[in-house]
Design a protein around this motif. Structure first.
Motif, PDB file in Angstrom:
ATOM      1  N   ASP A  10     -20.120   9.088  27.329  1.00  0.00           N
ATOM      2  CA  ASP A  10     -21.265   8.464  26.657  1.00  0.00           C
ATOM      3  C   ASP A  10     -22.124   9.504  25.924  1.00  0.00           C
ATOM      4  OD1 ASP A  10     -22.651   6.253  25.834  1.00  0.00           O
ATOM      5  OD2 ASP A  10     -23.815   6.033  27.687  1.00  0.00           O
ATOM      6  N   ASN A  11     -21.441  10.463  25.272  1.00  0.00           N
ATOM      7  CA  ASN A  11     -22.104  11.532  24.507  1.00  0.00           C
ATOM      8  C   ASN A  11     -23.012  12.411  25.355  1.00  0.00           C
ATOM      9  OD1 ASN A  11     -20.779  10.633  22.237  1.00  0.00           O
ATOM     10  ND2 ASN A  11     -22.608  10.568  20.948  1.00  0.00           N
ATOM     11  N   GLN A  12     -22.681  12.522  26.637  1.00  0.00           N
ATOM     12  CA  GLN A  12     -23.435  13.397  27.528  1.00  0.00           C
ATOM     13  C   GLN A  12     -22.451  14.158  28.426  1.00  0.00           C
ATOM     14  OE1 GLN A  12     -27.014  11.464  29.443  1.00  0.00           O
ATOM     15  NE2 GLN A  12     -25.989   9.616  28.681  1.00  0.00           N
ATOM     16  N   TRP A  13     -22.849  15.367  28.805  1.00  0.00           N
ATOM     17  CA  TRP A  13     -22.098  16.111  29.813  1.00  0.00           C
ATOM     18  C   TRP A  13     -22.670  15.746  31.180  1.00  0.00           C
ATOM     19  CZ3 TRP A  13     -17.723  18.396  28.619  1.00  0.00           C
ATOM     20  CH2 TRP A  13     -17.513  18.848  27.320  1.00  0.00           C
ATOM     21  N   VAL A  14     -21.836  15.128  32.007  1.00  0.00           N
ATOM     22  CA  VAL A  14     -22.277  14.682  33.330  1.00  0.00           C
ATOM     23  C   VAL A  14     -21.389  15.329  34.389  1.00  0.00           C
ATOM     24  CG1 VAL A  14     -23.199  12.495  32.478  1.00  0.00           C
ATOM     25  CG2 VAL A  14     -20.819  12.615  33.231  1.00  0.00           C
ATOM     26  N   ARG A  15     -21.953  15.591  35.533  1.00  0.00           N
ATOM     27  CA  ARG A  15     -21.208  16.253  36.603  1.00  0.00           C
ATOM     28  C   ARG A  15     -20.060  15.369  37.092  1.00  0.00           C
ATOM     29  NH1 ARG A  15     -22.427  20.603  39.869  1.00  0.00           N
ATOM     30  NH2 ARG A  15     -21.257  20.704  41.824  1.00  0.00           N
ATOM     31  N   SER A  16     -18.894  15.975  37.256  1.00  0.00           N
ATOM     32  CA  SER A  16     -17.734  15.242  37.744  1.00  0.00           C
ATOM     33  C   SER A  16     -17.966  14.758  39.169  1.00  0.00           C
ATOM     34  CB  SER A  16     -16.493  16.138  37.699  1.00  0.00           C
ATOM     35  OG  SER A  16     -15.403  15.533  38.359  1.00  0.00           O
ATOM     36  N   ARG A  17     -17.351  13.632  39.498  1.00  0.00           N
ATOM     37  CA  ARG A  17     -17.396  13.132  40.878  1.00  0.00           C
ATOM     38  C   ARG A  17     -16.385  13.846  41.765  1.00  0.00           C
ATOM     39  NH1 ARG A  17     -19.169   7.719  40.984  1.00  0.00           N
ATOM     40  NH2 ARG A  17     -20.328   7.199  39.082  1.00  0.00           N
ATOM     41  N   GLY A  18     -15.533  14.687  41.168  1.00  0.00           N
ATOM     42  CA  GLY A  18     -14.508  15.365  41.951  1.00  0.00           C
ATOM     43  C   GLY A  18     -15.054  16.550  42.722  1.00  0.00           C
ATOM     44  N   ALA A  19     -14.379  16.878  43.817  1.00  0.00           N
ATOM     45  CA  ALA A  19     -14.797  17.997  44.673  1.00  0.00           C
ATOM     46  C   ALA A  19     -13.886  19.201  44.555  1.00  0.00           C
ATOM     47  CB  ALA A  19     -14.836  17.529  46.137  1.00  0.00           C
ATOM     48  N   ARG A  20     -12.756  19.059  43.838  1.00  0.00           N
ATOM     49  CA  ARG A  20     -11.803  20.166  43.711  1.00  0.00           C
ATOM     50  C   ARG A  20     -11.964  20.855  42.352  1.00  0.00           C
ATOM     51  NH1 ARG A  20      -6.683  18.822  43.024  1.00  0.00           N
ATOM     52  NH2 ARG A  20      -7.166  16.689  42.362  1.00  0.00           N
ATOM     53  N   TYR A  21     -11.597  22.152  42.329  1.00  0.00           N
ATOM     54  CA  TYR A  21     -11.615  22.904  41.080  1.00  0.00           C
ATOM     55  C   TYR A  21     -10.293  23.656  40.929  1.00  0.00           C
ATOM     56  CZ  TYR A  21     -16.489  21.709  40.731  1.00  0.00           C
ATOM     57  OH  TYR A  21     -17.655  20.991  40.647  1.00  0.00           O
ATOM     58  N   LEU A  22      -9.892  23.852  39.687  1.00  0.00           N
ATOM     59  CA  LEU A  22      -8.613  24.458  39.366  1.00  0.00           C
ATOM     60  C   LEU A  22      -8.835  25.697  38.501  1.00  0.00           C
ATOM     61  CD1 LEU A  22      -6.987  21.117  38.193  1.00  0.00           C
ATOM     62  CD2 LEU A  22      -6.712  22.158  40.450  1.00  0.00           C
ATOM     63  N   PRO A  23      -8.059  26.758  38.710  1.00  0.00           N
ATOM     64  CA  PRO A  23      -8.220  27.946  37.866  1.00  0.00           C
ATOM     65  C   PRO A  23      -7.624  27.731  36.488  1.00  0.00           C
ATOM     66  CG  PRO A  23      -6.419  28.260  39.406  1.00  0.00           C
ATOM     67  CD  PRO A  23      -7.038  26.941  39.765  1.00  0.00           C
ATOM     68  N   VAL A  24      -8.311  28.231  35.480  1.00  0.00           N
ATOM     69  CA  VAL A  24      -7.805  28.270  34.107  1.00  0.00           C
ATOM     70  C   VAL A  24      -7.484  29.728  33.812  1.00  0.00           C
ATOM     71  CG1 VAL A  24      -8.293  27.806  31.686  1.00  0.00           C
ATOM     72  CG2 VAL A  24      -9.208  26.286  33.462  1.00  0.00           C
ATOM     73  N   MET A  25      -6.216  30.010  33.507  1.00  0.00           N
ATOM     74  CA  MET A  25      -5.753  31.384  33.458  1.00  0.00           C
ATOM     75  C   MET A  25      -5.660  31.926  32.027  1.00  0.00           C
ATOM     76  SD  MET A  25      -5.346  32.020  36.648  1.00  0.00           S
ATOM     77  CE  MET A  25      -4.527  33.613  36.562  1.00  0.00           C
ATOM     78  N   ASN A  26      -5.811  33.232  31.919  1.00  0.00           N
ATOM     79  CA  ASN A  26      -5.379  33.983  30.749  1.00  0.00           C
ATOM     80  C   ASN A  26      -3.952  34.435  31.057  1.00  0.00           C
ATOM     81  OD1 ASN A  26      -4.693  36.204  29.055  1.00  0.00           O
ATOM     82  ND2 ASN A  26      -6.849  36.680  28.711  1.00  0.00           N
ATOM     83  N   PRO A  27      -2.943  33.877  30.397  1.00  0.00           N
ATOM     84  CA  PRO A  27      -1.556  34.161  30.791  1.00  0.00           C
ATOM     85  C   PRO A  27      -1.086  35.565  30.432  1.00  0.00           C
ATOM     86  CG  PRO A  27      -1.603  32.718  28.896  1.00  0.00           C
ATOM     87  CD  PRO A  27      -3.016  32.849  29.351  1.00  0.00           C
ATOM     88  N   TYR A  28      -1.808  36.255  29.576  1.00  0.00           N
ATOM     89  CA  TYR A  28      -1.447  37.637  29.276  1.00  0.00           C
ATOM     90  C   TYR A  28      -2.019  38.586  30.324  1.00  0.00           C
ATOM     91  CZ  TYR A  28      -1.516  42.247  27.119  1.00  0.00           C
ATOM     92  OH  TYR A  28      -1.378  43.591  26.896  1.00  0.00           O
ATOM     93  N   ARG A  29      -3.277  38.426  30.646  1.00  0.00           N
ATOM     94  CA  ARG A  29      -3.907  39.311  31.630  1.00  0.00           C
ATOM     95  C   ARG A  29      -3.673  38.867  33.067  1.00  0.00           C
ATOM     96  NH1 ARG A  29      -7.022  43.073  29.414  1.00  0.00           N
ATOM     97  NH2 ARG A  29      -7.690  42.826  27.246  1.00  0.00           N
ATOM     98  N   GLU A  30      -3.183  37.622  33.243  1.00  0.00           N
ATOM     99  CA  GLU A  30      -3.015  37.039  34.579  1.00  0.00           C
ATOM    100  C   GLU A  30      -4.350  37.058  35.327  1.00  0.00           C
ATOM    101  OE1 GLU A  30       0.654  37.904  36.752  1.00  0.00           O
ATOM    102  OE2 GLU A  30       1.285  39.178  35.070  1.00  0.00           O
ATOM    103  N   GLU A  31      -5.400  36.708  34.600  1.00  0.00           N
ATOM    104  CA  GLU A  31      -6.742  36.665  35.160  1.00  0.00           C
ATOM    105  C   GLU A  31      -7.324  35.267  34.969  1.00  0.00           C
ATOM    106  OE1 GLU A  31      -7.942  41.313  34.055  1.00  0.00           O
ATOM    107  OE2 GLU A  31      -8.860  39.628  32.960  1.00  0.00           O
ATOM    108  N   VAL A  32      -8.238  34.906  35.854  1.00  0.00           N
ATOM    109  CA  VAL A  32      -8.890  33.603  35.768  1.00  0.00           C
ATOM    110  C   VAL A  32      -9.966  33.648  34.682  1.00  0.00           C
ATOM    111  CG1 VAL A  32     -10.239  31.864  36.990  1.00  0.00           C
ATOM    112  CG2 VAL A  32      -8.431  33.105  38.193  1.00  0.00           C
ATOM    113  N   LEU A  33      -9.829  32.774  33.695  1.00  0.00           N
ATOM    114  CA  LEU A  33     -10.821  32.659  32.627  1.00  0.00           C
ATOM    115  C   LEU A  33     -11.993  31.794  33.044  1.00  0.00           C
ATOM    116  CD1 LEU A  33      -8.597  31.961  29.500  1.00  0.00           C
ATOM    117  CD2 LEU A  33     -10.125  33.907  29.776  1.00  0.00           C
TER     118      LEU A  33
END
Length: 483
Positions: A10-33
């Motif tokens: 609805d054109n707003q950033w609202v907090r997710s109802r989820g409780a889990r988080y996933l890493p987003v990686m830099n695949p060259y550095r193998e580091e979490v972005l």
């Protein structure tokens, strides 16, 4: 480290109802972005209800006015071009030139569907010729409704455009789920929606994985159509969920595309097209021409030319201008591809260039470009989609054998034909069972031409007028001509 814990609803950033988080990686550095929310079914419910509320006004707006917003997306992406290219390269592992193609093709797609939206107004109420006297029939095109759009990680910006642009042009409202592997570039779409004043609820963007967002979105009773690009396994699950509610699906799934090199081809020129068809984006292309069918008269010359080109490829930092091939997009895909290389060793395949004998960068999810020749037709590597820089070759004695083996696959997404005779290449292309056939060229994907496959490669078409039609329902209004 940034945490993407909000959803765009609805054109707003609202907090997710989820409780889990996933890493987003830099695949060259193998580091979490960053970390991204895994999402929750409640997020899906909120987004779908919002899209339902926005639908009547957006549907009634008219194609010409919707076109201005699509042009706004194209213009805003153009302004962000340099930053988005670097972000996509960092998040996905693409070299800069490949990331630029991803973005530029997306921009072209939004512009194309802006034009299609305007033309849609012209088609509304078109008279249908009928033989019955004193009866008129008129044809209208209504939007399907609220659509769920699920995109993959290999080309995040353009695959989003292939779905979102025609959906919005048709008058649908959308819930978009980017891949949790490469969610960062697509966040710009929400920012652009606010920047161009897109009406609230027309675009909702949900971050998350299959459990948190993908499966609940596919099952939601308020979704009128699902468009999915990804693996056959997940696509079949999406289709099953849609079947329970008898709603439409568009599926762009796997591929095991052939490239046919005939005896009248120039081996040096053919080698360039073969390289582009398999090693672009480190082979992570659904249309990758990973089955090489080469006439035995030119096979040795072609393999020699390919060896030189493979050895010249520079693997390394995707942000460096001199790099030809970056890493695979994630560790899981590297494990999958390495598993196929182990299978090749077990099967005793004939190696031309072996990934395991090439020194790789000290970090990154790299697999070196690999080439096998004289691969048996029973090999797993010949039959299954690998989704990595692995090319399997097989020699043929004549044109008929090449066509038969090209069509001998569970998949039918694309194919390439290389011949010194353009008319012959076109004729062979007409015999191939696939959605896109290129001849004597690299893989040209154009907004004006449809995209999709035969057999297990999917259902429906994206791009072109066919892409727009997939988000429309056809309605006829019939009655007395003088009523």
């Amino acid at each position: 480290m940034h945490r993407l814990e909000q959803q765009f609803i609805d054109n707003q950033w609202v907090r997710s109802r989820g409780a889990r988080y996933l890493p987003v990686m830099n695949p060259y550095r193998e580091e979490v972005l960053a970390e991204v929310t895994a999402g929750a079914p409640q997020d899906v419910d909120d987004a779908v209800k919002t899209a339902q509320r926005a639908l009547p006004a957006w549907r009634s707006l008219g194609g010409a006015k919707r076109a201005t917003y699509l042009e706004g997306f194209a213009a805003a992406l153009t302004r962000r071009r340099e930053a988005l290219v670097r972000l996509s390269s960092t998040n996905n592992g693409k070299v800069l030139a490949e990331a630029a193609i991803d973005l530029d093709d997306a921009i072209a797609c939004y512009r194309y569907y802006a034009d299609q939206a305007r033309r849609l107004d012209e088609r509304q109420g078109a008279a249908v010729s009928v033989e019955m006297a004193n009866v008129e029939a008129r044809c209208y095109h209504d939007p399907v409704g609220v659509v769920g759009l699920i995109t993959p990680w290999n080309f995040p910006l353009v695959t989003s455009a292939w779905k979102l642009a025609p959906a919005l042009a048709a008058g649908c409202t959308a819930v978009l789920k980017p891949s949790e592997v490469t969610p960062l570039p697509e966040q710009a779409l929400a920012e652009i929606a606010l920047e161009i004043g897109l009406p609230s609820g027309v675009l909702n963007l949900l971050n998350g994985d299959g459990e948190g967002i993908g499966a609940p979105l596919s099952r939601h009773a308020g979704i009128d159509k699902i468009s999915f690009t990804g693996s056959n396994r997940v696509g079949e699950a999406v289709m099953a969920a849609a079947a329970e509610r008898t709603v439409g699906v568009s599926l762009e799934l796997g591929g095991k595309s052939p490239i046919l090199v005939m005896e009248d081809a120039d081996p040096e020129q053919a080698a360039d097209w073969v390289m582009a068809g398999i090693y672009f984006n480190a082979g992570q292309i659904c249309s990758a021409t990973s089955r090489l069918l080469v006439h035995e008269a030119v096979a040795d010359s072609l393999y020699s030319a390919l060896e030189k080109r493979i050895d010249a490829l520079v693997l390394g930092n995707p942000l460096a201008e001199q790099t030809d091939m970056g890493p695979l997009a994630n560790a899981r895909q590297r494990e999958t591809v390495n598993g196929y290389l182990a299978t090749a060793e077990q099967e005793g395949l004939r190696v031309v260039r072996d990934a395991r004998h090439r020194q790789l960068p000290s970090r990154g999810y790299f697999v070196a470009p690999t080439l096998y020749r004289d691969v048996p037709l029973t090999s797993r590597l010949w039959k299954e989609e690998i989704f990595g820089p692995v090319l399997c070759g097989h020699s043929v004695a004549n044109e008929q054998e090449a066509i038969a083996l090209a069509n001998d696959s569970d998949f039918g997404l694309a194919a390439t034909v290389i011949s010194g005779d353009g008319d012959r290449a076109r004729r062979i292309g007409r015999e191939l069972r696939a959605g896109s056939i290129w001849f004597n060229s690299e893989q040209l994907v154009l907004p004006e031409t449809g995209w999709g496959g035969f057999k297990r490669s999917g259902i429906g078409r994206e791009l072109g007028p066919w892409g727009l039609s997939s988000y429309l329902e056809v309605k006829h209004v019939i009655g007395p001509s003088h009523g």
